[in-house]
Each structure stands twice: as C-alpha cells, then as structure tokens.
Design an enzyme around this catalytic site. Structure first.
Site, PDB file in Angstrom:
ATOM      1  N   SER A  21       0.797  -1.223   0.000  1.00 35.19           N
ATOM      2  CA  SER A  21       0.000   0.000   0.000  1.00 35.19           C
ATOM      3  C   SER A  21       0.829   1.273   0.000  1.00 35.19           C
ATOM      4  O   SER A  21       0.369   2.311  -0.474  1.00 35.19           O
ATOM      5  CB  SER A  21      -0.932   0.007   1.210  1.00 35.19           C
ATOM      6  OG  SER A  21      -0.215  -0.219   2.413  1.00 35.19           O
ATOM      7  N   HIS A  79      -0.167   5.600   7.132  1.00 37.06           N
ATOM      8  CA  HIS A  79       0.221   5.632   5.724  1.00 37.06           C
ATOM      9  C   HIS A  79       0.492   7.073   5.296  1.00 37.06           C
ATOM     10  O   HIS A  79      -0.065   8.012   5.856  1.00 37.06           O
ATOM     11  CB  HIS A  79      -0.874   5.034   4.848  1.00 37.06           C
ATOM     12  CG  HIS A  79      -0.874   3.543   4.829  1.00 37.06           C
ATOM     13  ND1 HIS A  79      -1.235   2.795   5.927  1.00 37.06           N
ATOM     14  CD2 HIS A  79      -0.551   2.651   3.857  1.00 37.06           C
ATOM     15  CE1 HIS A  79      -1.131   1.514   5.635  1.00 37.06           C
ATOM     16  NE2 HIS A  79      -0.712   1.395   4.384  1.00 37.06           N
TER      17      HIS A  79
END
Length: 270
Positions: A47, A252
C-alpha cells in the site's frame, strides 16, 4: 577609438548568458526526454507504493492512487512504458504470485516497498493505537523477531524472482518512515513508550530490508526516514495519517508524503 557604453555592454552580456542558458537547458531537457523514452518502468509492492491513504478515491480494489509516488514519477518522466502493479495489503508472496508478470528482459526500472505486511505491521499498529503499553511493546517485539528471522528469506525469494525475470533492470527498494517525531512536545493519545517502540520497530524493518537489497546487483535501497523529518506524527504538518478510518490508512503517507518524501527518494535513486 569608440568605447562600448556600460549599459550596452551589460545588455550584450545578458543576451549571451540567456542564450547560453537556454541552449544548456534545452540540451538537458532533450537528454532527459531521450532517456525517459527508453525507460520501461514497473511499480511493485504494497500500500505504501499503491498510494493507500493518499486519496479519497482510488483507481481499483488495490487502492492504487494517482497521488502514489510511482504514478507521480511516471507523470513527470513519461517513460516508454509504465505498469502499476502495487497493491494494498500485499506481502512478498503476493508480489511473487500476482505482480511479476510485466517484468521482462526489457524492463529497465523497478520500484517497490514490501515487508511491512510480512511482519504484521497492521496488527502491530492496532495494538499500539488501541491497546496498552505492554500490548504495544509485545507486538512490536514479536514483529521485530519476525523481521530478523523470517523476513530475510522472504525478501530473498522476491528479490531473486525480480532479478531472474528482469535481469537488466535497476531496482529501487524503498523503506518505511519512522512514524513519530521523538522531539515533539505534545502527542496526545499515545504514550512516549509506544511512540519509541514503533520507531524502533521501523528501524529494525528498514535495516533488514536494506541488508537484503545490498546482496543483489543493481539493487538500490532508498531511505525515506530523513525525508519525513519535520512531517512525522505529532509534528505541525504531518505527512502521515494517525488513527484514521478506514483503519488500514492509519500510519500511511498522505498525498504530501508521497510527493514530498517517496517521490524524491525514487528520483534520487532511479
């Protein structure tokens, strides 16, 4: 004998300088374009490479984003070919089984982040965000042990497969950020012990990834920790998500983190 007036001389020098600079710039752009036209780029990974957390909408079920560093790199350099294979949640096994088909002897550039899911990073983050200090430190310790004992072999498998399929490619392996600024005076919701443990865990993970990448010809490890300095969690303008929904986007990079940290790391090593 006539003398050139100072203003006329200055104007003439400015014209010569501008002409020379334009010629140099034009040559540089032409060389860059010529180089890009020969680049066949494949972006692999998890990701952090797909761009999870960098957008509110995604291109597909892999959470690929137009804000992800591979997409930004392709947009800025216009390679001859670009194949975006990175997928949220991917492990080393997923890369080997599902992402390597585009690699050939004609591939010239490969980029990848991988390893975080192999050591259970998502479970670690859940423990540290939602559990006690003891639960967090235990989860980090377990992940570090997995990184040291199991991850090297898993990385060797995927690195070897990439090298075998794309023997002529330059391969850039990018690391993961340290999540917290240890000097931040206020960081509500998570204790100093948990912040330190998560940073230490990221250091162990990056160290293993860097060591394994160093074993392979034409592989380069691209560190991103220093590029996130001043933009970690608890800094005034973080480039990382804290606890976020969906929870998989927590920790993230934001769009700013992809553009300001990961993209320059690839550009410096690509």
């Amino acid at each position: 004998m006539s003398r050139t007036r100072p203003a006329a001389l200055a104007a003439a020098l400015l014209t010569l300088t501008t002409t020379a600079l334009a010629a140099t710039t034009g040559t540089a752009h032409a060389a860059h374009a010529a180089h890009a036209a020969t680049v066949n780029y494949v972006a692999l990974g998890d990701s952090y490479s797909a761009g999870g957390g960098s957008s509110s909408t995604y291109l597909n079920s892999c959470n690929q984003s137009t804000n992800a560093y591979p997409y930004l790199y392709a947009q800025s350099t216009s390679p001859a070919t670009f194949d975006f294979q990175a997928c949220g949640g991917a492990t080393t096994t997923d890369v080997v089984n599902n992402q390597l088909a585009p690699l050939t002897s004609g591939t010239t550039l490969v980029s990848m982040t991988i390893g975080g899911n192999d050591v259970g990073l998502r479970d670690v983050l859940a423990s540290c965000l939602l559990g006690s200090d003891a639960a967090c430190l235990s989860a980090v310790s377990s992940a570090e042990n997995t990184a040291r004992t199991q991850l090297p072999g898993e990385l060797d498998t995927v690195y070897g497969a990439i090298r075998s399929r794309a023997a002529n490619a330059h391969v850039v392996i990018l690391g993961y950020p340290r999540f917290y600024d240890p000097g931040a005076p206020l960081c509500p919701g998570i204790s100093p012990a948990r912040r330190a443990a998560l940073n230490d865990g990221a250091d162990v993970l990056n160290s293993v990834i860097q060591s394994e990448a160093a074993k392979y010809p034409n592989f380069a490890y691209a560190d991103v920790t220093s590029r996130f300095a001043g933009h970690q969690l608890c800094d005034p303008a973080p480039w990382l998500h804290a606890l976020n929904w969906p929870i998989g986007q927590s920790f993230h990079p934001t769009a700013a983190g992809q553009a300001g940290a990961y993209l320059p790391a690839l550009e410096a090593n690509g």
